[in-house]
Design a protein around this motif. Structure first.
Motif, short mmCIF file in Angstrom:
data_model
loop_
_atom_site.label_atom_id
_atom_site.label_comp_id
_atom_site.label_asym_id
_atom_site.label_seq_id
_atom_site.Cartn_x
_atom_site.Cartn_y
_atom_site.Cartn_z
N HIS A 119 42.76 31.09 32.71
CA HIS A 119 43.03 32.44 31.99
C HIS A 119 44.07 32.95 33.42
CE1 HIS A 119 44.21 36.17 30.30
NE2 HIS A 119 43.28 36.91 31.04
N VAL A 120 43.42 33.16 34.61
CA VAL A 120 44.10 33.81 35.94
C VAL A 120 44.97 32.94 36.63
CG1 VAL A 120 43.33 34.55 38.24
CG2 VAL A 120 41.44 35.12 36.33
N ILE A 157 29.19 37.51 44.02
CA ILE A 157 29.18 37.77 45.35
C ILE A 157 30.49 38.88 45.74
CG2 ILE A 157 28.11 35.89 46.07
CD1 ILE A 157 31.07 34.73 46.90
N SER A 158 30.27 39.47 47.08
CA SER A 158 31.27 40.62 47.51
C SER A 158 32.33 39.58 47.85
CB SER A 158 30.76 41.26 48.44
OG SER A 158 30.04 40.40 49.75
N LYS A 159 33.32 40.40 47.96
CA LYS A 159 34.83 39.95 48.36
C LYS A 159 34.59 39.23 49.91
CE LYS A 159 39.69 40.89 48.52
NZ LYS A 159 40.63 41.92 48.41
N TRP A 190 41.34 38.24 43.88
CA TRP A 190 39.93 38.96 43.50
C TRP A 190 40.07 39.94 42.33
CZ3 TRP A 190 35.23 38.11 45.43
CH2 TRP A 190 34.13 39.47 45.07
N LYS A 191 41.03 40.79 42.18
CA LYS A 191 41.10 41.58 41.18
C LYS A 191 41.31 41.08 39.94
CE LYS A 191 42.35 45.78 44.09
NZ LYS A 191 43.41 46.83 44.14
N SER A 264 30.14 43.32 41.55
CA SER A 264 31.34 43.71 42.41
C SER A 264 32.22 44.03 41.65
CB SER A 264 31.54 42.22 43.24
OG SER A 264 31.98 41.28 42.41
N LYS A 265 33.30 44.68 42.28
CA LYS A 265 34.26 45.22 41.71
C LYS A 265 35.78 44.60 41.97
CE LYS A 265 32.55 50.00 40.90
NZ LYS A 265 32.74 51.40 41.14
#
Length: 265
Positions: A119-120, A157-159, A190-191, A264-265
Motif C-alpha cells: 500500500h505504501v 519500534i521508535s523512528k 515513516w508517517k 509509535s506515531k
C-alpha cells in the motif's frame, strides 16, 4: 532491585546478557512442552509476525523455533509474488502455507503485506488495497472456524531505533543482505507507514486482535513475545510464574495506546 530469572523485566530495565540467556533457555523448554502437547492433540497453530522494518521479527522467530522439531515447525517468509500470483486470488499463496494437524507455523510477514508495504510503496492499487481490507476479516474468520489457532503480533519500534538498526546493518558485512531498497526508504516514509499501520489495526482487529510489541529492546521483546505466546496456548505442566507476560511490553491493540504514545506515531 535484582530481577529474578522468573520475573518479567520492564521494558526500561537493563537486562544482562546472562539473565537474558537464562530466561531464554527456560522459556525454550516451555516451548518444547508446548510442541509436545499440540503434536499429540493435532492442533494447528499459526503465528503472524508483522512490524516496522528492522523491528526484530527475524531474531524473535529464530529464538522461538531454535529448539523445536523442524518436522512439525515451519517458518514461512514468502518472496516477491510471481506473475501467476499477481493474477490469482490474493490469499492463494498464503493459504497453501497454512499449518496441517500437529504443525506450528510462523509467518515472517504475511498477507498483511498488502496493508503495509504494498500500500505504501504503490505495489497495489487503491481498489486492491480496499478489497483486501474488506475481505481479510472474513478470511481470518474462516481460518478460526476451521480450527486454526491464529495469533498476530506487530513489533513496534521508535523512528530513532529503526534508523540506528538500519545503519548498523549497512556497516555489518554479515547483515548487509537484510538491507533492501524498501528498507532504505523506511525512515523517510515513516508517517505513511504509521498511517497504513493504524488503518490496519482499526479495520482488522475484530476477529483476531493484534498484539503490539514494544521492541526497542530486542532482548526484552523476544522474551516477552515468547511469554505472551505461551500464556495464550494450552499445554501440560505449564510454569505459570515463569511465563507471566509483561503488559508494558506486549499488549492488545487499542486506540488509546495510539493516543498515549505507547504505539509509535
Amino acid at each position: 532491585m535484582k530481577t529474578s530469572s522468573k520475573t518479567a523485566p520492564s521494558e526500561a530495565s537493563a537486562l544482562s546478557h546472562d539473565s537474558y540467556e537464562e530466561n531464554l533457555h527456560l522459556l525454550q523448554i516451555e516451548l518444547v512442552k508446548l510442541q509436545k502437547h499440540f503434536i499429540s492433540c493435532s492442533d494447528r497453530i499459526l503465528v503472524i509476525f508483522e512490524g516496522r522494518d528492522a523491528s526484530g521479527k527475524d531474531g524473535t522467530i529464530k529464538r522461538i523455533v531454535e529448539h523445536l522439531s523442524p518436522r512439525e515447525t515451519r517458518v514461512v517468509a514468502l518472496g516477491k509474488p510471481s506473475d501467476r500470483d499477481r493474477g490469482s486470488w490474493y490469499f492463494r499463496r498464503y493459504a497453501a502455507e497454512l499449518p496441517a494437524a500437529g504443525e506450528f507455523t510462523l509467518f515472517n510477514r504475511s498477507w498483511y503485506n498488502r496493508a503495509g508495504v504494498e500500500h505504501v510503496m504503490g505495489f497495489c492499487t487503491k481498489d486492491e488495497h480496499e478489497e483486501f481490507m474488506a475481505s481479510v476479516p472474513e478470511f481470518e474468520r474462516m481460518l478460526v472456524r476451521s480450527g486454526i489457532r491464529l495469533i498476530k503480533y506487530y513489533l513496534d519500534i521508535s523512528k530513532a531505533e529503526q534508523k540506528k538498526r538500519i545503519e548498523e546493518r549497512r556497516r555489518d558485512p554479515l547483515k548487509q543482505w537484510k538491507v533492501s531498497p524498501i528498507d532504505e526508504q523506511a525512515v523517510s516514509l515513516w508517517k505513511k507507514y504509521s498511517k497504513a499501520r493504524n488503518e490496519m489495526f482499526a479495520r482488522t482487529s475484530d476477529i483476531v486482535p493484534w498484539n503490539v510489541v514494544r521492541a526497542d529492546d530486542k532482548h526484552v521483546a523476544r522474551l516477552s513475545v515468547i511469554k505472551d505466546l505461551l500464556t495464550r496456548l494450552h499445554y501440560a505442566h505449564k510454569d505459570a510464574e515463569l511465563i507471566r507476560p509483561n503488559p508494558e511490553v506486549v499488549f492488545p491493540y487499542a486506540e488509546e495506546h495510539l493516543l498515549s504514545g505507547a504505539i509509535s506515531k
